[in-house]
Scaffold this motif. Structure first.
Motif, short mmCIF file in Angstrom:
data_model
loop_
_atom_site.label_atom_id
_atom_site.label_comp_id
_atom_site.label_asym_id
_atom_site.label_seq_id
_atom_site.Cartn_x
_atom_site.Cartn_y
_atom_site.Cartn_z
N ILE A 221 0.85 -1.11 0.00
CA ILE A 221 -0.05 0.00 -0.06
C ILE A 221 0.84 0.98 0.10
N TYR A 222 2.12 1.13 0.56
CA TYR A 222 2.80 2.41 0.51
C TYR A 222 3.50 2.41 -0.85
N GLY A 223 3.82 1.58 -1.34
CA GLY A 223 4.41 1.40 -2.88
C GLY A 223 3.10 1.90 -3.82
N LEU A 224 1.86 1.54 -3.35
CA LEU A 224 0.68 2.09 -4.30
C LEU A 224 0.69 3.49 -4.09
N THR A 225 0.83 4.01 -2.80
CA THR A 225 0.66 5.32 -2.47
C THR A 225 1.72 6.03 -3.54
N GLY A 226 3.19 5.67 -3.94
CA GLY A 226 3.94 6.29 -4.47
C GLY A 226 3.57 6.42 -5.87
N VAL A 227 2.84 5.21 -6.30
CA VAL A 227 2.39 4.96 -7.85
C VAL A 227 1.53 6.20 -8.20
N VAL A 228 0.53 6.49 -7.12
CA VAL A 228 -0.70 7.28 -7.49
C VAL A 228 -0.23 8.68 -7.38
N VAL A 229 0.84 8.75 -6.47
CA VAL A 229 1.29 10.18 -6.26
C VAL A 229 2.17 10.61 -7.44
N ALA A 230 2.95 9.44 -7.93
CA ALA A 230 3.50 9.88 -9.39
C ALA A 230 2.53 10.32 -10.66
N MET A 231 1.35 9.68 -10.49
CA MET A 231 0.42 10.00 -11.39
C MET A 231 -0.06 11.37 -11.35
N SER A 232 -0.12 11.74 -10.01
CA SER A 232 -0.54 13.08 -9.78
C SER A 232 0.57 14.25 -10.16
N SER A 233 1.83 13.63 -10.20
CA SER A 233 3.10 14.47 -10.52
C SER A 233 2.84 14.65 -12.08
N VAL A 234 2.61 13.91 -12.99
CA VAL A 234 2.44 13.84 -14.27
C VAL A 234 1.37 14.92 -14.66
N ILE A 235 0.26 14.91 -13.92
CA ILE A 235 -0.89 15.99 -14.04
C ILE A 235 -0.20 17.41 -13.62
N TYR A 236 0.40 17.39 -12.59
CA TYR A 236 1.08 18.58 -12.02
C TYR A 236 1.84 19.30 -12.98
N VAL A 237 2.78 18.53 -13.45
CA VAL A 237 3.72 19.04 -14.53
C VAL A 237 3.15 19.48 -15.76
N ALA A 238 2.28 18.67 -16.19
CA ALA A 238 1.47 18.97 -17.52
C ALA A 238 0.68 20.26 -17.39
N ARG A 239 0.03 20.50 -16.23
CA ARG A 239 -0.69 21.77 -16.04
C ARG A 239 0.29 23.05 -16.05
N THR A 240 1.37 23.04 -14.96
CA THR A 240 2.15 24.16 -14.62
C THR A 240 3.42 24.25 -15.32
N LYS A 241 3.88 23.32 -15.99
CA LYS A 241 4.99 23.25 -16.86
C LYS A 241 6.12 23.80 -16.20
N ILE A 242 6.22 23.72 -14.94
CA ILE A 242 7.46 24.20 -14.23
C ILE A 242 7.67 23.16 -13.14
N VAL A 243 8.97 22.64 -12.90
CA VAL A 243 9.30 21.85 -11.69
C VAL A 243 10.58 22.72 -10.99
N GLN A 244 10.16 22.84 -9.68
CA GLN A 244 11.13 23.66 -8.86
C GLN A 244 11.31 22.76 -7.60
N ALA A 245 12.43 23.40 -6.61
CA ALA A 245 12.94 22.60 -5.56
C ALA A 245 11.55 22.65 -4.60
N ASN A 246 10.63 23.31 -4.52
CA ASN A 246 9.59 23.44 -3.65
C ASN A 246 8.27 22.60 -4.24
N THR A 247 8.26 22.04 -5.16
CA THR A 247 7.21 21.61 -5.94
C THR A 247 6.52 20.35 -5.18
N GLY A 248 5.29 20.44 -4.91
CA GLY A 248 4.69 19.44 -3.96
C GLY A 248 4.47 19.83 -2.64
N SER A 249 5.40 20.96 -2.26
CA SER A 249 5.18 21.43 -0.74
C SER A 249 3.83 21.56 -0.30
N GLY A 250 3.10 21.06 0.72
CA GLY A 250 2.02 21.23 1.32
C GLY A 250 1.04 20.17 0.58
#
Length: 319
Positions: free
Chosen positions: A214-243
């Motif tokens: 389940i912790y591995g699965l959590t990593g998988v779904v968070v990774a999918m969220s990161s794809v959506i995040y990058v596709a939307r914002t088009k920026i990756v920085q050091a504090n990406t995902g903070s909060g």
């Protein structure tokens, strides 16, 4: 009569009531809340949170917690950004993100299961490690994808009949996760572990394997969220995902997943994400009249109310 009583006692019904009341208030307080574009924007904004809440829901059901999800999103977003820069096939980009997310999540699970370290301590530690890893990988620079090939843009900004693609992805994944939790043996094991570790162990459940999964699965779904995040914002920085982890946990708890373990649903977490999204959206629309600091106050108050309701219901069940 019994069916109606059961419906009213379900936490999801309580969340729906909050959604209705807040929606009614915002509809009367603003002229734009109920417009189609605004409602679709809310669905778009909550998609990443709803997807990540699938894993967090399962983790909390077992009596655990994961506060490293924002940091995992940051690391996976780095790899997504680098692949997009090179114009990589979007399938490869998503696959790499999933592999990285699964690895980072599984490390959490292994430390909790085989290291016997409490989940909150484990994930607080890995949160700082993963956050430092993101900073090191970026070398203090940003990844700006505004001029890069828009290979994954449809994943983050695409629409089908006006409905955001990320939200449709969230619905599909939540449907699959619901089936898994209620119809598959491993899903039942997750609830059993949350109901009592010793009882689950005596029942022959491999607790360590389930936790790593389940912790591995959590990593998988968070990774999918990161794809959506990058596709939307088009920026990756050091504090990406903070909060991000706070929003996901808030949505999960507001959705009725018991912090005491043994109870919860991914559908409830979706409703919780919708509630959080409505609050944020409403406060933005009313920003001229209400301070932005009210967001934390409203969400925090609702979390406390939901926890108190959960404890009250559990006491009634015991009595």
């Amino acid at each position: 009569m019994k069916l109606t009583k059961t419906l009213f006692e379900r936490t999801e019904f309580t969340v729906l009531t909050f959604i209705f009341l807040i929606g009614l208030f915002l509809s009367l307080a603003t002229n734009t809340f109920l417009t189609f574009n605004n409602l679709m924007n809310i669905l778009l904004d909550i998609s990443g949170i709803a997807i990540a809440s699938i894993g967090i829901t399962m983790v909390i059901i077992t009596g655990g917690i994961d506060v490293s999800t924002g940091a995992i999103l940051g690391v996976t977003a780095f790899f997504v950004g680098k692949l997009v820069e090179t114009g990589a096939n979007p399938v490869i980009t998503v696959f790499v993100a999933i592999v990285v997310g699964a690895l980072l999540g599984s490390i959490n699970g292994a430390l909790v299961s085989y290291g016997n370290i409490p989940p909150i301590i484990t994930t607080l530690g890995t949160m700082n490690i993963y956050r430092a890893a993101t900073f090191t990988l970026l070398q203090g620079k940003w990844i700006n994808l505004l001029q890069a090939p828009q290979t994954i843009t449809p994943i983050g900004l695409g629409r089908v009949s006006g409905i955001p693609v990320p939200f449709l992805i969230a619905l599909v994944l939540i449907t699959i996760a619901s089936y898994f939790l209620y119809k598959r043996a491993t899903g039942r094991y997750i609830y059993a572990i949350g109901g009592g570790l010793e009882a689950a162990r005596l029942a022959g459940i491999n607790i360590n394997s389930v936790r790593v999964f389940i912790y591995g699965l959590t990593g998988v779904v968070v990774a999918m969220s990161s794809v959506i995040y990058v596709a939307r914002t088009k920026i990756v920085q050091a504090n990406t995902g903070s909060g991000f982890e706070l929003d996901v946990i808030a949505a999960t708890v507001l959705g009725g997943t018991s912090i005491l373990g043994g109870k919860g649903s991914v559908v409830g977490s979706l409703l919780g994400a919708l509630l959080v999204g409505m609050i944020k959206n409403g406060l933005t629309l009313m920003s001229r009249h209400i301070s932005g600091f009210m967001e934390g106050m409203v969400v925090g108050t609702l979390i406390i109310v939901m926890v108190l309701i959960d404890i009250y219901r559990k006491k009634r069940t015991v009595n």
